[in-house]
Scaffold this motif. Sequence first.
Motif, PDB file in Angstrom:
ATOM      1  N   GLU A   1       0.811  -1.036  -0.085  1.00 62.02           N
ATOM      2  CA  GLU A   1       0.122  -0.201   0.019  1.00 62.02           C
ATOM      3  C   GLU A   1       0.890   1.208   0.045  1.00 62.02           C
ATOM      4  O   GLU A   1       0.543   2.124  -0.797  1.00 62.02           O
ATOM      5  CB  GLU A   1      -0.910  -0.020   1.376  1.00 62.02           C
ATOM      6  CG  GLU A   1      -2.006   1.141   1.256  1.00 62.02           C
ATOM      7  CD  GLU A   1      -2.789   1.223   2.517  1.00 62.02           C
ATOM      8  OE1 GLU A   1      -3.282   2.335   2.581  1.00 62.02           O
ATOM      9  OE2 GLU A   1      -2.840   0.153   3.154  1.00 62.02           O
ATOM     10  N   VAL A   2       1.997   1.090   0.871  1.00 65.35           N
ATOM     11  CA  VAL A   2       2.964   2.524   0.807  1.00 65.35           C
ATOM     12  C   VAL A   2       3.538   2.572  -0.456  1.00 65.35           C
ATOM     13  O   VAL A   2       3.654   3.762  -1.009  1.00 65.35           O
ATOM     14  CB  VAL A   2       3.831   2.228   2.013  1.00 65.35           C
ATOM     15  CG1 VAL A   2       4.841   3.412   1.945  1.00 65.35           C
ATOM     16  CG2 VAL A   2       3.056   2.353   3.466  1.00 65.35           C
ATOM     17  N   ILE A   3       3.922   1.373  -1.003  1.00 63.03           N
ATOM     18  CA  ILE A   3       4.807   1.614  -2.354  1.00 63.03           C
ATOM     19  C   ILE A   3       3.773   2.200  -3.396  1.00 63.03           C
ATOM     20  O   ILE A   3       4.227   3.010  -4.043  1.00 63.03           O
ATOM     21  CB  ILE A   3       5.149   0.211  -2.522  1.00 63.03           C
ATOM     22  CG1 ILE A   3       6.493  -0.218  -1.718  1.00 63.03           C
ATOM     23  CG2 ILE A   3       5.812   0.373  -4.102  1.00 63.03           C
ATOM     24  CD1 ILE A   3       6.837  -1.587  -2.022  1.00 63.03           C
ATOM     25  N   ARG A   4       2.498   1.641  -3.377  1.00 63.12           N
ATOM     26  CA  ARG A   4       1.652   1.980  -4.439  1.00 63.12           C
ATOM     27  C   ARG A   4       1.299   3.492  -4.336  1.00 63.12           C
ATOM     28  O   ARG A   4       0.969   4.282  -5.232  1.00 63.12           O
ATOM     29  CB  ARG A   4       0.388   1.294  -4.381  1.00 63.12           C
ATOM     30  CG  ARG A   4       0.687  -0.214  -4.720  1.00 63.12           C
ATOM     31  CD  ARG A   4       0.887  -0.397  -6.249  1.00 63.12           C
ATOM     32  NE  ARG A   4       1.285  -1.768  -6.747  1.00 63.12           N
ATOM     33  CZ  ARG A   4       1.618  -2.016  -7.636  1.00 63.12           C
ATOM     34  NH1 ARG A   4       2.134  -1.226  -8.644  1.00 63.12           N
ATOM     35  NH2 ARG A   4       1.821  -3.455  -8.190  1.00 63.12           N
ATOM     36  N   LYS A   5       1.225   3.996  -3.071  1.00 69.47           N
ATOM     37  CA  LYS A   5       1.065   5.302  -2.864  1.00 69.47           C
ATOM     38  C   LYS A   5       2.058   6.307  -3.460  1.00 69.47           C
ATOM     39  O   LYS A   5       1.769   7.315  -3.990  1.00 69.47           O
ATOM     40  CB  LYS A   5       0.568   5.669  -1.213  1.00 69.47           C
ATOM     41  CG  LYS A   5       0.337   7.053  -0.771  1.00 69.47           C
ATOM     42  CD  LYS A   5      -0.058   6.955   0.711  1.00 69.47           C
ATOM     43  CE  LYS A   5      -0.591   8.466   0.926  1.00 69.47           C
ATOM     44  NZ  LYS A   5      -0.844   8.443   2.441  1.00 69.47           N
ATOM     45  N   VAL A   6       3.307   5.771  -2.863  1.00 68.56           N
ATOM     46  CA  VAL A   6       4.693   6.789  -3.471  1.00 68.56           C
ATOM     47  C   VAL A   6       4.421   6.632  -4.877  1.00 68.56           C
ATOM     48  O   VAL A   6       4.619   7.847  -5.676  1.00 68.56           O
ATOM     49  CB  VAL A   6       5.789   6.117  -3.050  1.00 68.56           C
ATOM     50  CG1 VAL A   6       6.890   6.741  -3.910  1.00 68.56           C
ATOM     51  CG2 VAL A   6       5.941   6.065  -1.676  1.00 68.56           C
ATOM     52  N   ILE A   7       4.212   5.808  -5.671  1.00 68.57           N
ATOM     53  CA  ILE A   7       4.148   5.771  -7.087  1.00 68.57           C
ATOM     54  C   ILE A   7       3.135   6.665  -7.695  1.00 68.57           C
ATOM     55  O   ILE A   7       3.023   7.347  -8.708  1.00 68.57           O
ATOM     56  CB  ILE A   7       3.900   4.318  -7.670  1.00 68.57           C
ATOM     57  CG1 ILE A   7       4.986   3.347  -7.452  1.00 68.57           C
ATOM     58  CG2 ILE A   7       3.752   4.060  -9.036  1.00 68.57           C
ATOM     59  CD1 ILE A   7       5.103   1.935  -7.881  1.00 68.57           C
ATOM     60  N   ALA A   8       1.802   6.383  -7.067  1.00 68.21           N
ATOM     61  CA  ALA A   8       0.588   7.208  -7.297  1.00 68.21           C
ATOM     62  C   ALA A   8       0.974   8.843  -7.114  1.00 68.21           C
ATOM     63  O   ALA A   8       0.280   9.536  -8.051  1.00 68.21           O
ATOM     64  CB  ALA A   8      -0.520   6.916  -6.656  1.00 68.21           C
TER      65      ALA A   8
ATOM     66  N   ILE B   1      14.716   6.785 -11.791  1.00 62.62           N
ATOM     67  CA  ILE B   1      13.608   5.875 -12.186  1.00 62.62           C
ATOM     68  C   ILE B   1      12.436   6.420 -12.409  1.00 62.62           C
ATOM     69  O   ILE B   1      11.744   7.020 -11.187  1.00 62.62           O
ATOM     70  CB  ILE B   1      13.624   4.550 -11.200  1.00 62.62           C
ATOM     71  CG1 ILE B   1      15.063   3.885 -11.470  1.00 62.62           C
ATOM     72  CG2 ILE B   1      12.782   3.561 -11.872  1.00 62.62           C
ATOM     73  CD1 ILE B   1      15.439   2.949 -10.420  1.00 62.62           C
ATOM     74  N   THR B   2      11.574   6.551 -13.527  1.00 65.10           N
ATOM     75  CA  THR B   2      10.278   7.100 -13.503  1.00 65.10           C
ATOM     76  C   THR B   2       9.321   5.996 -13.955  1.00 65.10           C
ATOM     77  O   THR B   2       7.926   6.461 -13.972  1.00 65.10           O
ATOM     78  CB  THR B   2      10.391   8.513 -14.382  1.00 65.10           C
ATOM     79  OG1 THR B   2      10.714   7.960 -15.817  1.00 65.10           O
ATOM     80  CG2 THR B   2      11.096   9.279 -13.954  1.00 65.10           C
ATOM     81  N   ASP B   3       9.642   4.961 -14.378  1.00 64.92           N
ATOM     82  CA  ASP B   3       8.828   3.962 -14.734  1.00 64.92           C
ATOM     83  C   ASP B   3       8.231   2.962 -13.401  1.00 64.92           C
ATOM     84  O   ASP B   3       9.168   2.528 -12.914  1.00 64.92           O
ATOM     85  CB  ASP B   3       9.372   2.938 -15.823  1.00 64.92           C
ATOM     86  CG  ASP B   3       8.333   1.877 -16.034  1.00 64.92           C
ATOM     87  OD1 ASP B   3       7.281   2.288 -16.600  1.00 64.92           O
ATOM     88  OD2 ASP B   3       8.839   0.676 -15.877  1.00 64.92           O
ATOM     89  N   PRO B   4       6.889   3.034 -13.210  1.00 65.09           N
ATOM     90  CA  PRO B   4       6.721   2.122 -12.029  1.00 65.09           C
ATOM     91  C   PRO B   4       7.103   0.796 -11.794  1.00 65.09           C
ATOM     92  O   PRO B   4       7.582   0.395 -10.950  1.00 65.09           O
ATOM     93  CB  PRO B   4       4.965   2.223 -11.948  1.00 65.09           C
ATOM     94  CG  PRO B   4       4.698   3.293 -12.733  1.00 65.09           C
ATOM     95  CD  PRO B   4       5.673   3.705 -13.952  1.00 65.09           C
ATOM     96  N   GLU B   5       7.194   0.105 -13.017  1.00 65.07           N
ATOM     97  CA  GLU B   5       7.429  -1.280 -13.005  1.00 65.07           C
ATOM     98  C   GLU B   5       8.931  -1.308 -12.794  1.00 65.07           C
ATOM     99  O   GLU B   5       9.416  -2.160 -12.204  1.00 65.07           O
ATOM    100  CB  GLU B   5       7.077  -2.005 -14.330  1.00 65.07           C
ATOM    101  CG  GLU B   5       7.333  -3.362 -14.418  1.00 65.07           C
ATOM    102  CD  GLU B   5       6.205  -4.156 -13.485  1.00 65.07           C
ATOM    103  OE1 GLU B   5       6.538  -5.090 -12.902  1.00 65.07           O
ATOM    104  OE2 GLU B   5       5.156  -3.719 -13.412  1.00 65.07           O
ATOM    105  N   SER B   6       9.720  -0.457 -13.629  1.00 60.52           N
ATOM    106  CA  SER B   6      11.195  -0.489 -13.144  1.00 60.52           C
ATOM    107  C   SER B   6      11.648  -0.257 -11.784  1.00 60.52           C
ATOM    108  O   SER B   6      12.330  -0.801 -11.083  1.00 60.52           O
ATOM    109  CB  SER B   6      11.906   0.500 -14.177  1.00 60.52           C
ATOM    110  OG  SER B   6      11.543   0.275 -15.438  1.00 60.52           O
ATOM    111  N   LEU B   7      10.846   0.778 -10.979  1.00 58.49           N
ATOM    112  CA  LEU B   7      10.912   0.843  -9.607  1.00 58.49           C
ATOM    113  C   LEU B   7      10.671  -0.351  -8.922  1.00 58.49           C
ATOM    114  O   LEU B   7      11.325  -0.720  -7.916  1.00 58.49           O
ATOM    115  CB  LEU B   7      10.051   2.151  -9.315  1.00 58.49           C
ATOM    116  CG  LEU B   7      10.174   2.597  -7.864  1.00 58.49           C
ATOM    117  CD1 LEU B   7      11.756   2.750  -7.456  1.00 58.49           C
ATOM    118  CD2 LEU B   7       9.072   3.706  -7.212  1.00 58.49           C
ATOM    119  N   LEU B   8       9.658  -1.049  -9.267  1.00 60.63           N
ATOM    120  CA  LEU B   8       9.059  -2.454  -8.566  1.00 60.63           C
ATOM    121  C   LEU B   8      10.242  -3.380  -8.511  1.00 60.63           C
ATOM    122  O   LEU B   8      10.611  -4.092  -7.636  1.00 60.63           O
ATOM    123  CB  LEU B   8       7.724  -2.631  -8.920  1.00 60.63           C
ATOM    124  CG  LEU B   8       6.711  -1.948  -8.690  1.00 60.63           C
ATOM    125  CD1 LEU B   8       5.332  -2.577  -9.321  1.00 60.63           C
ATOM    126  CD2 LEU B   8       6.272  -2.067  -7.334  1.00 60.63           C
TER     127      LEU B   8
END
Length: 306
Positions: free
Chosen positions: A181-188, A199-206
């Motif tokens: 949840e925290v990770i997704r919030k940062v990405i959002a 790193i600006t691509d969500p998948e690359s960050l994950l």
Amino acid sequence: MDKKPRSTGALSAGADTTTSAEPGERQESRDGNVRSILKAVSVLDCFSRIDRQLSVAEIAARIGIPRATAHRIVATLQEAGLLERERERDHYRLGLKLFEYGTIVLSNMDLHREANPFVEALTKVSGEAVHLCVFDGMQTTIIDRTEPERSQRHNTIVVLEASPAHCTSTGKVALAFQGEEVIRKVIAMGLRRYTANTITDPESLLNELDLIRRRGYAIDNEEKDVGIRCVGAPIRNLSGRVFAAMSVSGPARRITPARTEQLAPMVMHYAGAISAQLGYRQPGDADRSGRVFPIDLDTSSDGGQR
């Protein structure tokens, strides 16, 4: 002529009713006070590093209360110094009183107090700058830093400097050990680009966060500032939750990719030592290289707490 004493049943019942009603009234008053405090906190929560200034209308819309109610709360918070009004327009920002509270919190934090000798020791061993940061769920805030060129005496003024979580070593290593949840919030919130390496691509960050979890440390490869490379490791509290991180930072020409492999065990070792000092225990606590680094606990030359 004797008169029969008048029955006091009705009066007694009335008194009993009043008495029994008083606790309820007090409870209702307390509940109202709690709701008012929670609304005030909700107003403060509207502000962020992105939304630094807001109007009363924007605040009312965000927390779903009438504009008049929002105006009263904002006026009270402004009077208390928790909000400040912009001179040229009807917008508000967080007040300096919150910074004062923040410095008090820092001075009372076990992390700020207990980490002091370990931050110094890592600076000596690595020969590089060391940052100590706390993670608030969205970003990291530097609460202490040392430079290898400095004497052992430190400044008494704490400068709070916030950094994004997705492009710093302390931010990424703290974020890697948070819940989904925290990770997704940062990405959002958006992965802002600072350099060509951010790193600006969500998948690359994950994928990056997964790598960090597996190896136990993070590298900022000139992702926040061009020419600066950092190595960060997580710090855990008594329950094992990652709430902070520390890093070694320096010029990329000096901290080469090969040197990051040398620095990583050092950073993990001292971050682990701070975690242990805070009460965290894990079987086989030691840095993954098996090497032992010195920890100088003599703080007599510091001039006291930073």
